[in-house]
Design a protein around this motif. Sequence first.
Motif, PDB file in Angstrom:
ATOM      1  N   MET A 288       0.820  -1.205   0.000  1.00  0.00           N
ATOM      2  CA  MET A 288       0.000   0.000   0.000  1.00  0.00           C
ATOM      3  C   MET A 288       0.850   1.248   0.000  1.00  0.00           C
ATOM      4  SD  MET A 288      -3.285  -0.735   2.416  1.00  0.00           S
ATOM      5  CE  MET A 288      -2.356  -1.474   3.716  1.00  0.00           C
ATOM      6  N   MET A 289       1.935   1.245   0.765  1.00  0.00           N
ATOM      7  CA  MET A 289       2.789   2.425   0.819  1.00  0.00           C
ATOM      8  C   MET A 289       3.499   2.636  -0.510  1.00  0.00           C
ATOM      9  SD  MET A 289       2.221   3.901   3.505  1.00  0.00           S
ATOM     10  CE  MET A 289       3.434   5.144   3.157  1.00  0.00           C
ATOM     11  N   ARG A 290       3.879   1.545  -1.182  1.00  0.00           N
ATOM     12  CA  ARG A 290       4.490   1.693  -2.498  1.00  0.00           C
ATOM     13  C   ARG A 290       3.511   2.318  -3.472  1.00  0.00           C
ATOM     14  NH1 ARG A 290       6.490  -3.620  -1.668  1.00  0.00           N
ATOM     15  NH2 ARG A 290       4.909  -4.402  -3.101  1.00  0.00           N
ATOM     16  N   LYS A 291       2.250   1.895  -3.419  1.00  0.00           N
ATOM     17  CA  LYS A 291       1.259   2.455  -4.324  1.00  0.00           C
ATOM     18  C   LYS A 291       0.924   3.887  -3.953  1.00  0.00           C
ATOM     19  CE  LYS A 291      -1.108   2.462  -7.867  1.00  0.00           C
ATOM     20  NZ  LYS A 291      -0.385   2.522  -9.114  1.00  0.00           N
ATOM     21  N   GLY A 446      10.697   2.949 -11.495  1.00  0.00           N
ATOM     22  CA  GLY A 446      10.809   1.560 -11.897  1.00  0.00           C
ATOM     23  C   GLY A 446      10.346   0.597 -10.816  1.00  0.00           C
ATOM     24  N   LYS A 447      10.558   0.982  -9.568  1.00  0.00           N
ATOM     25  CA  LYS A 447      10.123   0.125  -8.461  1.00  0.00           C
ATOM     26  C   LYS A 447       8.634   0.272  -8.186  1.00  0.00           C
ATOM     27  CE  LYS A 447      14.660   0.367  -6.243  1.00  0.00           C
ATOM     28  NZ  LYS A 447      15.414   0.848  -5.052  1.00  0.00           N
ATOM     29  N   LEU A 448       8.122   1.514  -8.317  1.00  0.00           N
ATOM     30  CA  LEU A 448       6.730   1.773  -7.957  1.00  0.00           C
ATOM     31  C   LEU A 448       5.762   1.406  -9.071  1.00  0.00           C
ATOM     32  CD1 LEU A 448       7.186   5.239  -6.216  1.00  0.00           C
ATOM     33  CD2 LEU A 448       7.032   2.997  -5.144  1.00  0.00           C
ATOM     34  N   ALA A 449       6.153   1.583 -10.314  1.00  0.00           N
ATOM     35  CA  ALA A 449       5.264   1.314 -11.450  1.00  0.00           C
ATOM     36  C   ALA A 449       6.016   0.519 -12.504  1.00  0.00           C
ATOM     37  CB  ALA A 449       4.750   2.625 -12.046  1.00  0.00           C
ATOM     38  N   PRO A 450       6.074  -0.806 -12.338  1.00  0.00           N
ATOM     39  CA  PRO A 450       6.868  -1.614 -13.264  1.00  0.00           C
ATOM     40  C   PRO A 450       6.360  -1.568 -14.695  1.00  0.00           C
ATOM     41  CG  PRO A 450       5.534  -2.984 -11.800  1.00  0.00           C
ATOM     42  CD  PRO A 450       5.439  -1.600 -11.274  1.00  0.00           C
ATOM     43  N   GLY A 451       5.114  -1.174 -14.926  1.00  0.00           N
ATOM     44  CA  GLY A 451       4.594  -1.134 -16.282  1.00  0.00           C
ATOM     45  C   GLY A 451       4.746   0.201 -16.963  1.00  0.00           C
ATOM     46  N   ALA A 452       5.427   1.168 -16.344  1.00  0.00           N
ATOM     47  CA  ALA A 452       5.509   2.519 -16.907  1.00  0.00           C
ATOM     48  C   ALA A 452       6.609   2.608 -17.957  1.00  0.00           C
ATOM     49  CB  ALA A 452       5.756   3.539 -15.798  1.00  0.00           C
ATOM     50  N   GLU A 453       6.344   3.403 -18.979  1.00  0.00           N
ATOM     51  CA  GLU A 453       7.325   3.703 -20.033  1.00  0.00           C
ATOM     52  C   GLU A 453       7.638   5.188 -19.927  1.00  0.00           C
ATOM     53  OE1 GLU A 453       9.356   4.350 -23.698  1.00  0.00           O
ATOM     54  OE2 GLU A 453       9.010   2.510 -22.588  1.00  0.00           O
ATOM     55  N   ALA A 468      -5.601   1.636 -17.201  1.00  0.00           N
ATOM     56  CA  ALA A 468      -6.420   0.999 -16.166  1.00  0.00           C
ATOM     57  C   ALA A 468      -5.804   1.127 -14.788  1.00  0.00           C
ATOM     58  CB  ALA A 468      -6.624  -0.479 -16.508  1.00  0.00           C
ATOM     59  N   ALA A 469      -4.470   1.316 -14.709  1.00  0.00           N
ATOM     60  CA  ALA A 469      -3.796   1.399 -13.414  1.00  0.00           C
ATOM     61  C   ALA A 469      -3.577   2.833 -12.954  1.00  0.00           C
ATOM     62  CB  ALA A 469      -2.453   0.678 -13.476  1.00  0.00           C
ATOM     63  N   LYS A 513      -5.674   0.018  -8.612  1.00  0.00           N
ATOM     64  CA  LYS A 513      -4.398   0.526  -9.118  1.00  0.00           C
ATOM     65  C   LYS A 513      -3.250  -0.402  -8.747  1.00  0.00           C
ATOM     66  CE  LYS A 513      -5.534   5.453  -9.203  1.00  0.00           C
ATOM     67  NZ  LYS A 513      -5.176   6.796  -8.694  1.00  0.00           N
ATOM     68  N   LEU A 514      -3.254  -0.881  -7.512  1.00  0.00           N
ATOM     69  CA  LEU A 514      -2.182  -1.772  -7.067  1.00  0.00           C
ATOM     70  C   LEU A 514      -2.213  -3.094  -7.812  1.00  0.00           C
ATOM     71  CD1 LEU A 514       0.130  -2.374  -5.134  1.00  0.00           C
ATOM     72  CD2 LEU A 514      -1.551  -3.103  -3.450  1.00  0.00           C
ATOM     73  N   HIS A 515      -3.401  -3.639  -8.018  1.00  0.00           N
ATOM     74  CA  HIS A 515      -3.514  -4.943  -8.672  1.00  0.00           C
ATOM     75  C   HIS A 515      -3.128  -4.859 -10.149  1.00  0.00           C
ATOM     76  CE1 HIS A 515      -4.898  -9.065  -9.054  1.00  0.00           C
ATOM     77  NE2 HIS A 515      -5.630  -8.719 -10.100  1.00  0.00           N
ATOM     78  N   LEU A 516      -3.537  -3.789 -10.838  1.00  0.00           N
ATOM     79  CA  LEU A 516      -3.295  -3.677 -12.278  1.00  0.00           C
ATOM     80  C   LEU A 516      -1.978  -2.992 -12.610  1.00  0.00           C
ATOM     81  CD1 LEU A 516      -6.867  -2.704 -13.536  1.00  0.00           C
ATOM     82  CD2 LEU A 516      -5.821  -4.971 -13.403  1.00  0.00           C
ATOM     83  N   ALA A 517      -1.214  -2.566 -11.590  1.00  0.00           N
ATOM     84  CA  ALA A 517       0.096  -1.974 -11.858  1.00  0.00           C
ATOM     85  C   ALA A 517       1.051  -2.997 -12.446  1.00  0.00           C
ATOM     86  CB  ALA A 517       0.683  -1.376 -10.578  1.00  0.00           C
ATOM     87  N   SER A 518       0.813  -4.268 -12.187  1.00  0.00           N
ATOM     88  CA  SER A 518       1.632  -5.331 -12.755  1.00  0.00           C
ATOM     89  C   SER A 518       1.128  -5.677 -14.156  1.00  0.00           C
ATOM     90  CB  SER A 518       1.566  -6.577 -11.858  1.00  0.00           C
ATOM     91  OG  SER A 518       2.127  -7.694 -12.515  1.00  0.00           O
TER      92      SER A 518
END
Length: 603
Positions: A288-291, A446-453, A468-469, A513-518
Amino acid sequence: MDSSISSSSLEDELAELAQSLKGGVEICDRKWRTKTYPDCFLHSDAVSWMMRTVTGGSEDAAVTKLNALRECGYIQHVVDPNKPFKARQTKMLYFCFVQDKQVARARWQVAKIQLANRQGTKTMTAGKQLKRRDVETIWQGSDEWVSHKTRVDRMEDSILKLTETQVAVQTKLEIVHQATISLIQTVAATALLLLILLAYTLLVIIPSLHQTTGIVVLTAITGTVLIGAFVRQGRDLFSVWLALDSCVVQASQGTDAVEDYEVALTRDFPLDNDDDQPFNPRKSRRAMMRKARSSIILKEPLLVRAQSSHLKLVQKVQQRQPNDLPDPSLWPHRPVFCCVNTPVDPSLFVPEYQLGALPLGQPFRFSSDLFEGQCLIRLKHVPHSDNPEGDAAYFNGRRRLFQTVVQGRFKEPLPLNNVLTGHEFVKPLQNLPHPWILKAATNLIGKLAPGAEIQVVGSEPTMLASMAATSQVVRGDEPGNEPDICSSADLKEDCSCFGGKFSTGKISTAGRKLHLASPTRAAQYNFDTETVYTFDFYQSLLNVATYSLDLGVANVGMAPVLNGQPIQCLCKTSDGRYLWSFQIWHESLLPDPEDDEQDKKSR
């Protein structure tokens, strides 16, 4: 006296009519895919019953009676309480009875006060109007309301200061971490070089020279290199700390506050866990804190990240240029100009406005090869809005400065991890922060949002993440039962249409957001072609009226950084196909006419 008797009899008549309607229509749970609308009845059934039993076959009169029941709080639409009954309605709409009698009676009291006020205005002279008084207005003038508002304002200020403290602490820790790693790598490389030089001296030079001069010389050189590396790394680390202390909030007493914030998050945002893993409170709390930190850091646009392997955009980015825009004197919302970005996709089309200025505060229709629907853009402090009353009602009492709502249907099924939103540019950005800060923020993202470009340094900077995230609100509805994006100030989260863990409809925004961040988890869900989706994006950092970022401690102008390029409201797939793209220009982005004249003369 007569008016009170008539209003009482009207209330009794409507209550009796509502009770009769309740027994005359079929009330049950209606399902749309994995989404359930509980205890509702059909719009068509209510109109048909009213025509048969009350109005003698008149559909318009039946709709009028049903809207009277809705305005008095006896019935309402299952999603949008403001959605009325309409004659000759062909869509399948769901309505339900209001179960809370106190709510219904309060709405009835408001309706009576509004009716009395309307009757009073008829007796007044022209040019004068009687201010409407309702239950909410009366309560707002009470001491209790003032006390609650004061407490809420104090809590909001505390949360804002806490957020600034948290961001500052996290940024400092990450930068120190990167500096330490770099220093260790330099020391290791220098030590390795020293060993190689010593080995070379002992095995090659000494046997050939038969004297210790080589050892002395090479040792001196190696020592000089080592000391110089240490001095250089120490100087860089010291300069980073000086830069940080001059631009971020000091957090000398923020430990207890951050800990309280973690406890509050743990209490208010329970998270779902994977079914095949046991529940771990400490792990969920860290997640939760990471998100929570991700939702803050992702708002900062000046970040850099190496291109992700799963986001390979093959299409070259294109944009409308300043010479494609009308003269600023013709902009209806000057100094801001919103328009469709047609070069990215020829199929992207806004029928009513085409290449001209898009409205602010009013929805407009658009379509592309992948999506069709409507978009609503609200910008605080921008003059000449097309709906100033609606914008004032939305921004009143909120720190938000920007809102974009998109509602519509996809034209082909798309996996959630394949649909991206963000910003992209065709020219390099200028006046970027110190590379140390960029590198630290890159690793943090990179650690908080692994799907980010996120790639800022380069010829075509890109900042994209899963829609979606990152969207503040995501919901899906059966066609016809979607909320009105213009009149609904607060859209509610509802991702039950995705199925799976979302089928219960109880996953919060933070949990989604946390679930779909991956990207791996997001790939398990799809946007289908029948559901009407609503995406709500809002933020409190970007002030479009001044084109600056409000960081709390300072305002940072964006025009010098963007290099004459606008921000966008866009959505695209990872293979480069666009669903929508709208540009938000500002007069400060346009080239200075005097500079253009000088360039022409120099040429």
